[in-house]
Write an enzyme that holds these catalytic residues in place. Structure first.
Site, mmCIF file in Angstrom:
data_model
loop_
_atom_site.group_PDB
_atom_site.id
_atom_site.type_symbol
_atom_site.label_atom_id
_atom_site.label_comp_id
_atom_site.label_asym_id
_atom_site.label_seq_id
_atom_site.Cartn_x
_atom_site.Cartn_y
_atom_site.Cartn_z
ATOM 1 N N ASP A 99 30.724 -26.442 -100.424
ATOM 2 C CA ASP A 99 29.905 -25.750 -99.454
ATOM 3 C C ASP A 99 29.672 -26.320 -98.501
ATOM 4 O O ASP A 99 28.776 -26.084 -97.782
ATOM 5 C CB ASP A 99 28.533 -25.492 -100.340
ATOM 6 N N GLU A 121 35.312 -25.458 -107.368
ATOM 7 C CA GLU A 121 33.734 -25.547 -107.323
ATOM 8 C C GLU A 121 33.008 -24.352 -106.771
ATOM 9 O O GLU A 121 32.101 -24.441 -106.201
ATOM 10 C CB GLU A 121 33.185 -26.920 -106.960
ATOM 11 N N GLU A 135 24.168 -25.074 -97.198
ATOM 12 C CA GLU A 135 25.109 -25.263 -98.200
ATOM 13 C C GLU A 135 25.267 -23.725 -99.055
ATOM 14 O O GLU A 135 26.261 -23.295 -99.259
ATOM 15 C CB GLU A 135 25.183 -26.350 -99.179
ATOM 16 N N HIS A 208 19.864 -37.869 -98.905
ATOM 17 C CA HIS A 208 20.641 -37.730 -97.670
ATOM 18 C C HIS A 208 20.448 -36.162 -97.032
ATOM 19 O O HIS A 208 20.807 -35.740 -95.896
ATOM 20 C CB HIS A 208 22.138 -37.764 -97.625
ATOM 21 N N ARG A 210 20.170 -32.361 -95.610
ATOM 22 C CA ARG A 210 19.669 -32.141 -94.209
ATOM 23 C C ARG A 210 18.123 -31.429 -94.441
ATOM 24 O O ARG A 210 17.173 -31.586 -93.480
ATOM 25 C CB ARG A 210 20.397 -30.978 -93.638
ATOM 26 N N HIS A 241 23.403 -43.632 -96.458
ATOM 27 C CA HIS A 241 24.163 -42.489 -95.675
ATOM 28 C C HIS A 241 24.080 -42.809 -94.245
ATOM 29 O O HIS A 241 22.902 -43.285 -93.602
ATOM 30 C CB HIS A 241 23.758 -41.239 -95.969
HETATM 31 C C1 UD1 Z 1 27.545 -32.989 -95.095
HETATM 32 C C2 UD1 Z 1 27.499 -31.849 -95.910
HETATM 33 C C3 UD1 Z 1 27.041 -32.135 -97.141
HETATM 34 C C4 UD1 Z 1 27.302 -33.079 -98.014
HETATM 35 C C5 UD1 Z 1 27.174 -34.503 -96.939
HETATM 36 C C6 UD1 Z 1 27.920 -35.623 -97.823
HETATM 37 C C7 UD1 Z 1 27.577 -29.772 -94.293
HETATM 38 C C8 UD1 Z 1 26.843 -28.714 -93.912
HETATM 39 N N1 UD1 Z 1 26.882 -30.605 -95.222
HETATM 40 O O1 UD1 Z 1 26.098 -33.438 -94.660
HETATM 41 O O2 UD1 Z 1 26.940 -30.562 -97.931
HETATM 42 O O3 UD1 Z 1 26.446 -33.280 -99.075
HETATM 43 O O4 UD1 Z 1 27.947 -34.196 -95.980
HETATM 44 O O5 UD1 Z 1 27.617 -36.814 -97.196
HETATM 45 O O6 UD1 Z 1 28.752 -29.771 -94.318
HETATM 46 N N2 UD1 Z 1 28.329 -39.957 -90.204
HETATM 47 C C9 UD1 Z 1 28.986 -41.065 -90.092
HETATM 48 N N3 UD1 Z 1 30.355 -41.386 -90.699
HETATM 49 C C10 UD1 Z 1 30.596 -40.424 -91.694
HETATM 50 C C11 UD1 Z 1 30.050 -39.563 -91.939
HETATM 51 C C12 UD1 Z 1 28.953 -39.263 -91.329
HETATM 52 O O7 UD1 Z 1 28.445 -41.711 -88.970
HETATM 53 O O8 UD1 Z 1 31.793 -41.115 -92.038
HETATM 54 C C13 UD1 Z 1 27.208 -39.920 -89.383
HETATM 55 C C14 UD1 Z 1 27.417 -39.167 -88.306
HETATM 56 O O9 UD1 Z 1 26.426 -39.567 -87.474
HETATM 57 C C15 UD1 Z 1 27.275 -37.682 -88.368
HETATM 58 C C16 UD1 Z 1 26.272 -37.628 -89.507
HETATM 59 O O10 UD1 Z 1 26.315 -38.865 -90.358
HETATM 60 O O11 UD1 Z 1 27.113 -36.903 -87.293
HETATM 61 C C17 UD1 Z 1 26.215 -36.279 -90.297
HETATM 62 O O12 UD1 Z 1 27.385 -35.846 -90.965
HETATM 63 P P1 UD1 Z 1 27.413 -34.446 -91.418
HETATM 64 O O13 UD1 Z 1 28.783 -34.361 -92.034
HETATM 65 O O14 UD1 Z 1 27.189 -33.315 -90.332
HETATM 66 O O15 UD1 Z 1 26.337 -34.330 -92.358
HETATM 67 P P2 UD1 Z 1 25.488 -33.260 -93.343
HETATM 68 O O16 UD1 Z 1 25.711 -32.037 -92.599
HETATM 69 O O17 UD1 Z 1 23.988 -33.745 -93.597
HETATM 70 N N1 UDP Z 2 29.406 -41.834 -103.312
HETATM 71 C C1 UDP Z 2 30.063 -43.011 -102.813
HETATM 72 N N2 UDP Z 2 29.581 -44.154 -102.186
HETATM 73 C C2 UDP Z 2 28.239 -44.232 -102.049
HETATM 74 C C3 UDP Z 2 27.350 -42.957 -102.231
HETATM 75 C C4 UDP Z 2 28.084 -41.978 -102.950
HETATM 76 O O1 UDP Z 2 31.436 -43.012 -103.122
HETATM 77 O O2 UDP Z 2 27.765 -45.045 -101.363
HETATM 78 C C5 UDP Z 2 30.152 -40.792 -103.786
HETATM 79 C C6 UDP Z 2 29.520 -40.246 -105.118
HETATM 80 O O3 UDP Z 2 29.805 -41.013 -106.460
HETATM 81 C C7 UDP Z 2 29.707 -39.027 -105.181
HETATM 82 C C8 UDP Z 2 29.693 -38.528 -103.852
HETATM 83 O O4 UDP Z 2 30.028 -39.762 -102.933
HETATM 84 O O5 UDP Z 2 30.886 -38.706 -105.891
HETATM 85 C C9 UDP Z 2 28.579 -37.824 -103.334
HETATM 86 O O6 UDP Z 2 28.551 -37.727 -102.115
HETATM 87 P P1 UDP Z 2 27.036 -37.311 -101.199
HETATM 88 O O7 UDP Z 2 25.767 -37.335 -102.227
HETATM 89 O O8 UDP Z 2 27.136 -37.786 -99.903
HETATM 90 O O9 UDP Z 2 27.235 -35.642 -101.102
HETATM 91 P P2 UDP Z 2 26.966 -34.173 -102.101
HETATM 92 O O10 UDP Z 2 27.499 -34.714 -103.410
HETATM 93 O O11 UDP Z 2 25.596 -34.157 -102.315
HETATM 94 O O12 UDP Z 2 27.493 -33.135 -101.481
#
Ligand code: UD1
Ligand code: UDP
Length: 369
Positions: A99, A121, A135, A208, A210, A241
């Site tokens: 999602d 999924e 999502e 984490h 949104r 995160h």
């Molecule tokens: C996204 C997904 C959410 C998932 C989450 C997992 C959408 C709408 N949301 O969250 O479903 O649970 O990822 O973590 O797609 N950032 C870094 N390094 C990284 C990753 C992220 O610095 O490797 C920081 C950056 O500032 C980035 C911010 O995190 O802009 C948000 O990342 P983003 O993927 O947009 O997060 P969510 O949408 O909250």
């Molecule tokens: N995870 C990881 N390292 C961490 C925290 C989480 O590898 O420090 C893994 C966790 O085991 C799970 C996934 O990341 O498989 C969950 O990701 P997140 O909670 O960011 O996203 P969501 O599942 O809510 O979309």
């Protein structure tokens, strides 16, 4: 077919990588398939380390991540970038997961290009379009573009049937998160984070989402402080995160708390093994709900609704909401009542047998060939 089938697997975030890498490994093992791994780069460092743990690397990388990115930015960049990739690669099918914005925009690009989409999924629903945000909208939209739906449970499959999806396009497979644990969890795993808190009950903590940023997340983190104050034999381990909207408030509220260890995101191998050794999990994550259940760890969910009611019905999970008092009460119950703890820890996981990837690829090839 006298040529190999070309399957493009697309994803962009850490949780998608963890759940799609087992599917990619399964595709790699099929001689009649050419697999193209395309990452959007919605995540950067969270993604690369994760894929490496499964021996998977990207063939194409859109490298789109930027700090504090907006949903509009991610969605439009993926849509434009993926349209170009699909035009160049011309796969027979595109596989997406879950999602995220990466999955949503990829499925839309594939739909526009007339390429069949397989959705891993599929069928998870809260029936609240605002939670999780965005999502719930993403997965409902993906379901409308998908030709094949890989539902992790029969509960999820029923959601799809209720939306009019024909049963012959749905396979109930189990969740590939359980497959992933077979790659990561090992018997003799040791880690300094475990030794440092030896003798205490370790609670694995993440938050984490949104829709929780700001006041709601502050409530969750204050609840953690309160639980720590009530129980001096517990220690929280919280990988933070990297999103600044999460990390700043987490360090502000929990940074000084002696019973909380905040750390950088853990690699997936460390993360899964540490969960397998903790006492319980406290989270708003989706994937952690499945992993905790599969590893026999009670999980308290800091959300008002979950798209994974199976864990609650099975007895391994409890929904605490996002209100401070409710979270404190729910966690306290698990910590102070051994019967509650034991019944949660011994519940049977509803998320599959660890062979979801095989079932997904079998169904995909049967229907696409
Ligand atoms: C996204 C997904 C959410 C998932 C989450 C997992 C959408 C709408 N949301 O969250 O479903 O649970 O990822 O973590 O797609 N950032 C870094 N390094 C990284 C990753 C992220 O610095 O490797 C920081 C950056 O500032 C980035 C911010 O995190 O802009 C948000 O990342 P983003 O993927 O947009 O997060 P969510 O949408 O909250
Ligand atoms: N995870 C990881 N390292 C961490 C925290 C989480 O590898 O420090 C893994 C966790 O085991 C799970 C996934 O990341 O498989 C969950 O990701 P997140 O909670 O960011 O996203 P969501 O599942 O809510 O979309």
């Amino acid at each position: 077919m006298d040529r190999k089938l070309k399957i493009l697997v697309a994803f962009g975030t850490r949780p998608e990588a963890i759940k799609m890498c087992p599917v990619i490994r399964e595709l790699y093992s099929r001689p009649n398939v050419e697999t193209v791994v395309c990452v959007t780069g919605q995540h950067r460092e969270l993604l690369t380390g994760t894929m490496g743990a499964f021996g998977v690397s990207a063939d194409v990388d859109l490298k789109l991540m930027k700090g504090s990115q907006s949903l509009v930015y991610v969605t439009s960049e993926v849509l434009m970038g993926m349209a170009r990739v699909l035009d160049e690669i011309r796969p027979d099918a595109v596989m997406v997961h879950g999602d995220t914005s990466s999955a949503f925009a990829t499925s839309l690009a594939a739909f526009y290009a007339g390429i069949p989409v397989g959705h891993v999924e599929a069928g998870l629903r809260t029936h609240d379009i605002y939670s999780p945000f965005p999502e719930e909208l993403n997965r409902r939209s993906i379901a409308m573009t998908a030709k094949l739906h890989f539902a992790p449970t029969s509960y999820a499959a029923n959601n799809l049937y209720e939306e009019g999806v024909s049963p012959d396009r749905v396979a109930v497979t189990g969740n590939t998160a359980v497959d992933a644990l077979k790659y990561t969890v090992t018997q003799g795993f040791e880690h300094s984070l475990l030794n440092d808190n030896y003798g205490k009950r370790l609670i694995f903590l993440t938050a984490h989402r949104r829709e929780s940023h700001g006041r709601i997340m502050a409530e969750m983190l204050m609840a953690v402080r309160e639980v720590a104050a009530r129980f001096d034999d517990v220690h929280f381990l919280c990988p933070v995160h990297p999103n600044p909207s999460v990390s700043e408030i987490t360090y502000k509220i929990l940074g000084e708390c002696k019973q909380v260890s905040l750390c950088a995101p853990l690699g997936v191998v460390e993360c899964h093994n540490i969960i397998s050794k903790c006492y319980m999990v406290l989270t708003d994550s989706g994937g952690l709900q499945e992993e905790a259940a599969a590893l026999g760890k009670p999980v308290v969910i800091m959300r008002n609704v979950t798209e994974r009611p199976e864990g609650i019905l099975a007895g391994v999970a409890r929904l605490a909401g996002t209100d401070r008092e409710q979270i404190v009460a729910t966690v306290s119950k698990v910590l102070s009542d051994l019967d509650t703890f034991e019944s949660m820890a011994s519940a049977k996981s509803p998320y599959g047998d660890g062979f979801a990837s095989k079932k997904i690829v079998d169904f995909l090839l049967k229907k696409i060939l």
